[in-house]
Design a protein around this motif. Structure first.
Motif: not given
Length: 154
Positions: A104-107, A110-116, A126-131, A135-142
């Motif tokens: 989740v921390n790695l996720l 990724m958001w920080k990179v996308a929003f920079v 879409a790439m972050i969603r795929k990753i 990584l089996y991260i729940s949609h709510s945590d995403y």
């Protein structure tokens, strides 16, 4: 004959697994994380200097690397990102070695990179969603991590 072949491959796999030292595994994990960040930044077919600098900053703080190691990791990951056709080997390595909270921390990185660049591109999202799925991260945590990253940039 078949048994000898089977025995050879089992011995070869055991030998190769034993050769993989902790340092090599750590470097591989670092490269896997760096590659995933690169995939996010390149998803919109543009990788700005702002995104590259952000990736370096995040990798530096995440892995506490020297400048030389950071540059080497960045260049190897950048090249691997160009050459890769699948993220599965990298996400599998992360799944095998990281706890859920670390993923989740790695996720969030990724958001920080996308929003920079203050522009969330649909391909980056879409790439972050795929990753996240790999990584089996729940949609709510995403969603939660996305909103936190969006709020912090404002």
């Amino acid at each position: 004959m078949l048994n000898k072949l089977k025995e050879f491959f089992q011995n070869e796999l055991a030998f190769n697994a034993a050769k993989n030292t902790d340092a090599e595994q750590k470097y591989s994990l670092e490269q896997a994380c760096a590659l995933l960040l690169m995939e996010v930044s390149g998803a919109d077919f543009e990788q700005s200097n702002l995104e590259k600098d952000k990736i370096k900053q995040l990798l530096q703080s995440l892995f506490e690397l020297s400048d030389e190691k950071l540059d080497e990791l960045f260049e190897r990951s950048h090249q691997a990102s160009k050459d890769t056709t699948s993220m599965h080997p990298f996400t599998s390595m992360i799944n095998d070695n990281y706890e859920y909270e670390q993923k989740v921390n790695l996720l969030s990185l990724m958001w920080k990179v996308a929003f920079v660049d203050d522009n969330l591109d649909k391909y980056e999202e879409a790439m972050i969603r795929k990753i996240a799925d790999l990584l089996y991260i729940s949609h709510s945590d995403y969603i939660k991590v996305k909103h936190i990253a969006a709020e912090k940039r404002e």
